[in-house]
Design a protein around this motif. Structure first.
Motif, PDB file in Angstrom:
ATOM      1  N   GLU A  18     107.880  -4.174 -88.852  1.00 44.62           N
ATOM      2  CA  GLU A  18     107.132  -3.948 -90.092  1.00 44.62           C
ATOM      3  C   GLU A  18     107.371  -5.075 -91.094  1.00 44.62           C
ATOM      4  OE1 GLU A  18     107.022   0.961 -90.068  1.00 44.62           O
ATOM      5  OE2 GLU A  18     108.613  -0.103 -91.131  1.00 44.62           O
ATOM      6  N   THR A  19     108.609  -5.537 -91.176  1.00 43.77           N
ATOM      7  CA  THR A  19     108.932  -6.644 -92.080  1.00 43.77           C
ATOM      8  C   THR A  19     108.220  -7.922 -91.647  1.00 43.77           C
ATOM      9  OG1 THR A  19     111.106  -5.683 -92.540  1.00 43.77           O
ATOM     10  CG2 THR A  19     110.811  -8.014 -93.057  1.00 43.77           C
ATOM     11  N   ALA A  20     108.190  -8.174 -90.341  1.00 43.52           N
ATOM     12  CA  ALA A  20     107.499  -9.357 -89.826  1.00 43.52           C
ATOM     13  C   ALA A  20     106.000  -9.276 -90.099  1.00 43.52           C
ATOM     14  CB  ALA A  20     107.758  -9.498 -88.328  1.00 43.52           C
ATOM     15  N   ALA A  21     105.424  -8.091 -89.923  1.00 40.56           N
ATOM     16  CA  ALA A  21     103.993  -7.914 -90.187  1.00 40.56           C
ATOM     17  C   ALA A  21     103.675  -8.161 -91.662  1.00 40.56           C
ATOM     18  CB  ALA A  21     103.560  -6.510 -89.781  1.00 40.56           C
ATOM     19  N   LYS A  22     104.537  -7.672 -92.530  1.00 42.98           N
ATOM     20  CA  LYS A  22     104.348  -7.871 -93.974  1.00 42.98           C
ATOM     21  C   LYS A  22     104.392  -9.352 -94.325  1.00 42.98           C
ATOM     22  CE  LYS A  22     106.230  -6.398 -98.444  1.00 42.98           C
ATOM     23  NZ  LYS A  22     107.280  -5.563 -99.118  1.00 42.98           N
ATOM     24  N   GLU A  23     105.343 -10.072 -93.742  1.00 44.57           N
ATOM     25  CA  GLU A  23     105.458 -11.512 -93.988  1.00 44.57           C
ATOM     26  C   GLU A  23     104.222 -12.251 -93.476  1.00 44.57           C
ATOM     27  OE1 GLU A  23     106.803 -15.346 -94.884  1.00 44.57           O
ATOM     28  OE2 GLU A  23     107.408 -13.376 -95.636  1.00 44.57           O
ATOM     29  N   ALA A  24     103.721 -11.856 -92.312  1.00 47.26           N
ATOM     30  CA  ALA A  24     102.544 -12.515 -91.741  1.00 47.26           C
ATOM     31  C   ALA A  24     101.312 -12.296 -92.615  1.00 47.26           C
ATOM     32  CB  ALA A  24     102.293 -11.999 -90.332  1.00 47.26           C
ATOM     33  N   ARG A  25     101.172 -11.091 -93.152  1.00 47.77           N
ATOM     34  CA  ARG A  25     100.032 -10.817 -94.036  1.00 47.77           C
ATOM     35  C   ARG A  25     100.101 -11.680 -95.293  1.00 47.77           C
ATOM     36  NH1 ARG A  25     101.735  -5.389 -92.805  1.00 47.77           N
ATOM     37  NH2 ARG A  25     100.367  -4.464 -91.205  1.00 47.77           N
ATOM     38  N   LYS A  26     101.297 -11.812 -95.828  1.00 51.35           N
ATOM     39  CA  LYS A  26     101.477 -12.555 -97.075  1.00 51.35           C
ATOM     40  C   LYS A  26     101.224 -14.043 -96.880  1.00 51.35           C
ATOM     41  CE  LYS A  26     105.673 -13.254 -98.533  1.00 51.35           C
ATOM     42  NZ  LYS A  26     107.040 -13.017 -99.083  1.00 51.35           N
ATOM     43  N   SER A  27     101.685 -14.582 -95.756  1.00 44.75           N
ATOM     44  CA  SER A  27     101.610 -16.029 -95.533  1.00 44.75           C
ATOM     45  C   SER A  27     100.513 -16.437 -94.557  1.00 44.75           C
ATOM     46  CB  SER A  27     102.962 -16.537 -95.026  1.00 44.75           C
ATOM     47  OG  SER A  27     103.370 -15.818 -93.874  1.00 44.75           O
ATOM     48  N   ASN A  28      99.739 -15.436 -94.080  1.00 45.46           N
ATOM     49  CA  ASN A  28      98.632 -15.684 -93.149  1.00 45.46           C
ATOM     50  C   ASN A  28      99.110 -16.418 -91.890  1.00 45.46           C
ATOM     51  OD1 ASN A  28      95.947 -15.451 -92.346  1.00 45.46           O
ATOM     52  ND2 ASN A  28      95.398 -17.455 -93.167  1.00 45.46           N
ATOM     53  N   GLU A  29     100.159 -15.871 -91.267  1.00 42.65           N
ATOM     54  CA  GLU A  29     100.744 -16.491 -90.083  1.00 42.65           C
ATOM     55  C   GLU A  29     100.501 -15.627 -88.842  1.00 42.65           C
ATOM     56  OE1 GLU A  29     104.647 -18.778 -90.976  1.00 42.65           O
ATOM     57  OE2 GLU A  29     104.648 -17.057 -92.334  1.00 42.65           O
ATOM     58  N   THR A  30     100.701 -16.245 -87.681  1.00 37.16           N
ATOM     59  CA  THR A  30     100.553 -15.560 -86.399  1.00 37.16           C
ATOM     60  C   THR A  30     101.909 -15.066 -85.916  1.00 37.16           C
ATOM     61  OG1 THR A  30      98.605 -16.832 -85.756  1.00 37.16           O
ATOM     62  CG2 THR A  30      99.897 -15.857 -83.974  1.00 37.16           C
ATOM     63  N   VAL A  31     101.919 -13.858 -85.366  1.00 41.89           N
ATOM     64  CA  VAL A  31     103.148 -13.225 -84.891  1.00 41.89           C
ATOM     65  C   VAL A  31     103.131 -13.161 -83.362  1.00 41.89           C
ATOM     66  CG1 VAL A  31     104.584 -11.138 -84.947  1.00 41.89           C
ATOM     67  CG2 VAL A  31     103.233 -11.789 -86.968  1.00 41.89           C
ATOM     68  N   ALA A  32     104.278 -13.425 -82.754  1.00 47.01           N
ATOM     69  CA  ALA A  32     104.461 -13.179 -81.322  1.00 47.01           C
ATOM     70  C   ALA A  32     105.613 -12.198 -81.150  1.00 47.01           C
ATOM     71  CB  ALA A  32     104.754 -14.466 -80.566  1.00 47.01           C
ATOM     72  N   VAL A  33     105.312 -11.043 -80.582  1.00 52.71           N
ATOM     73  CA  VAL A  33     106.334 -10.051 -80.261  1.00 52.71           C
ATOM     74  C   VAL A  33     106.695 -10.248 -78.794  1.00 52.71           C
ATOM     75  CG1 VAL A  33     106.914  -7.604 -80.160  1.00 52.71           C
ATOM     76  CG2 VAL A  33     105.368  -8.442 -81.952  1.00 52.71           C
ATOM     77  N   LEU A  34     107.921 -10.680 -78.545  1.00 53.40           N
ATOM     78  CA  LEU A  34     108.338 -10.994 -77.181  1.00 53.40           C
ATOM     79  C   LEU A  34     108.959  -9.767 -76.522  1.00 53.40           C
ATOM     80  CD1 LEU A  34     109.947 -14.533 -77.625  1.00 53.40           C
ATOM     81  CD2 LEU A  34     107.540 -13.846 -77.634  1.00 53.40           C
ATOM     82  N   ARG A  35     108.608  -9.568 -75.262  1.00 51.17           N
ATOM     83  CA  ARG A  35     109.170  -8.467 -74.495  1.00 51.17           C
ATOM     84  C   ARG A  35     109.544  -8.959 -73.106  1.00 51.17           C
ATOM     85  NH1 ARG A  35     110.401  -6.603 -78.438  1.00 51.17           N
ATOM     86  NH2 ARG A  35     109.955  -4.553 -79.341  1.00 51.17           N
ATOM     87  N   ILE A  36     110.761  -8.637 -72.695  1.00 49.63           N
ATOM     88  CA  ILE A  36     111.213  -9.012 -71.363  1.00 49.63           C
ATOM     89  C   ILE A  36     110.308  -8.342 -70.334  1.00 49.63           C
ATOM     90  CG2 ILE A  36     112.837  -7.154 -70.816  1.00 49.63           C
ATOM     91  CD1 ILE A  36     113.701 -10.881 -70.624  1.00 49.63           C
ATOM     92  N   GLY A  37     109.999  -9.047 -69.270  1.00 54.39           N
ATOM     93  CA  GLY A  37     109.097  -8.501 -68.258  1.00 54.39           C
ATOM     94  C   GLY A  37     107.663  -8.541 -68.739  1.00 54.39           C
ATOM     95  N   ASP A  38     107.008  -7.387 -68.726  1.00 52.81           N
ATOM     96  CA  ASP A  38     105.611  -7.259 -69.136  1.00 52.81           C
ATOM     97  C   ASP A  38     105.532  -6.329 -70.342  1.00 52.81           C
ATOM     98  OD1 ASP A  38     102.569  -7.555 -67.890  1.00 52.81           O
ATOM     99  OD2 ASP A  38     102.868  -5.685 -68.989  1.00 52.81           O
ATOM    100  N   PRO A  39     104.739  -6.663 -71.365  1.00 50.93           N
ATOM    101  CA  PRO A  39     104.702  -5.835 -72.575  1.00 50.93           C
ATOM    102  C   PRO A  39     104.083  -4.457 -72.379  1.00 50.93           C
ATOM    103  CG  PRO A  39     103.087  -7.602 -72.716  1.00 50.93           C
ATOM    104  CD  PRO A  39     103.920  -7.880 -71.503  1.00 50.93           C
ATOM    105  N   CYS A  40     103.470  -4.218 -71.227  1.00 51.00           N
ATOM    106  CA  CYS A  40     102.877  -2.904 -70.959  1.00 51.00           C
ATOM    107  C   CYS A  40     103.796  -2.011 -70.137  1.00 51.00           C
ATOM    108  CB  CYS A  40     101.535  -3.068 -70.242  1.00 51.00           C
ATOM    109  SG  CYS A  40     100.274  -3.872 -71.241  1.00 51.00           S
ATOM    110  N   ILE A  41     105.032  -2.446 -69.914  1.00 47.73           N
ATOM    111  CA  ILE A  41     105.978  -1.661 -69.119  1.00 47.73           C
ATOM    112  C   ILE A  41     107.241  -1.425 -69.929  1.00 47.73           C
ATOM    113  CG2 ILE A  41     107.351  -1.548 -67.003  1.00 47.73           C
ATOM    114  CD1 ILE A  41     105.310  -3.408 -65.693  1.00 47.73           C
ATOM    115  N   SER A  42     107.463  -0.187 -70.321  1.00 49.23           N
ATOM    116  CA  SER A  42     108.707   0.234 -70.980  1.00 49.23           C
ATOM    117  C   SER A  42     109.079  -0.678 -72.144  1.00 49.23           C
ATOM    118  CB  SER A  42     109.851   0.269 -69.955  1.00 49.23           C
ATOM    119  OG  SER A  42     110.965   0.956 -70.472  1.00 49.23           O
ATOM    120  N   SER A  43     108.109  -0.936 -73.033  1.00 45.57           N
ATOM    121  CA  SER A  43     108.338  -1.892 -74.114  1.00 45.57           C
ATOM    122  C   SER A  43     108.180  -1.296 -75.501  1.00 45.57           C
ATOM    123  CB  SER A  43     107.351  -3.057 -73.972  1.00 45.57           C
ATOM    124  OG  SER A  43     106.029  -2.605 -74.229  1.00 45.57           O
ATOM    125  N   GLY A  44     107.857  -0.001 -75.587  1.00 44.09           N
ATOM    126  CA  GLY A  44     107.584   0.585 -76.894  1.00 44.09           C
ATOM    127  C   GLY A  44     106.270   0.121 -77.483  1.00 44.09           C
TER     128      GLY A  44
END
Length: 219
Positions: A65-91
């Motif tokens: 949530e903090t990262a999303a807020k910062e991205a909105r404020k500064s108009n930046e792109t976010v990468a959320v990294l997940r080990i393996g595949d992001p569609c498997i047991s990643s929340g």
């Protein structure tokens, strides 16, 4: 119209050699990186100089949530990294709710599930996949699901967790009618320098200790 982009990036099972070109491009494009410490390891060479938001078991939603807020404020792109595949047991479900106003792109990654299936020489589409990374209220339902899968002549691919490691899974299965001589393998630290693959039967696995962060295949 979306103002910001967020990439959910699968970084492979742990070794940089399994990082795909598409994943590398997404990480390079992002200026804000979100992930657990283990998620960042395969991409260390790509994230120097970027804003890092490090997650752990207690704060992973709040950090996103903090990262999303910062991205909105500064108009930046976010990468959320997940080990393996992001569609498997990643929340993934919970994380998507953090970025409702972002353009979302999911970058698939190579999973330890694929490596474990290769080690066991089985087809993934002939298997039942169960994750115990999060205990949750459906813990007993998941344990029964293991039995259902085997009783329907499917293989099991189990992402073991703190509440059910390979040893405990083997004991549960054999205590509930699955033959002790059923073949099984346990994969620890796949794709890393200390990778270990143990082969044997459920009886063998019930007598050993393993890291809870393993992939167990019951054949």
């Amino acid at each position: 119209m979306f103002r910001n982009n967020v990439y959910f990036v699968g970084v492979g099972p742990g070794s940089p050699k399994y990082l795909t070109r598409e994943a590398e491009e997404a990480i390079r494009e992002a200026s804000i990186i979100v992930g657990w410490e283990f998620d960042l390891l395969p991409a260390r060479h790509l994230i120097d100089g970027k804003k890092i938001y490090l997650q752990n078991v207690k704060n992973y939603v709040q950090v996103a949530e903090t990262a999303a807020k910062e991205a909105r404020k500064s108009n930046e792109t976010v990468a959320v990294l997940r080990i393996g595949d992001p569609c498997i047991s990643s929340g993934l479900d919970g994380l998507l709710k953090v970025f409702p106003d972002f353009e979302v792109r999911i970058v698939s990654g190579i999973s330890s599930i694929q490596l474990a299936a290769a080690a066991a020489q089985i087809n993934i589409d002939e298997s039942v996949l169960i994750s115990f990374h999060d205990g949750g209220d459906d813990f007993e339902k998941k344990r029964r699901f293991m039995l259902d899968g085997l009783n329907q002549n499917r293989h099991l691919i189990i992402l073991t967790g703190p509440d059910l490691g390979p040893k405990e899974a083997a004991i549960y299965l054999t205590n509930n009618g699955i033959s002790e001589i059923t073949p099984a393998i346990v994969c620890e630290n796949l794709a890393l320098s200390d990778e270990k693959i143990s082969r044997g039967t459920l009886q063998d696995m019930a007598a050993k200790q393993f890291s809870w962060r393993s992939v167990m295949v019951v054949i």
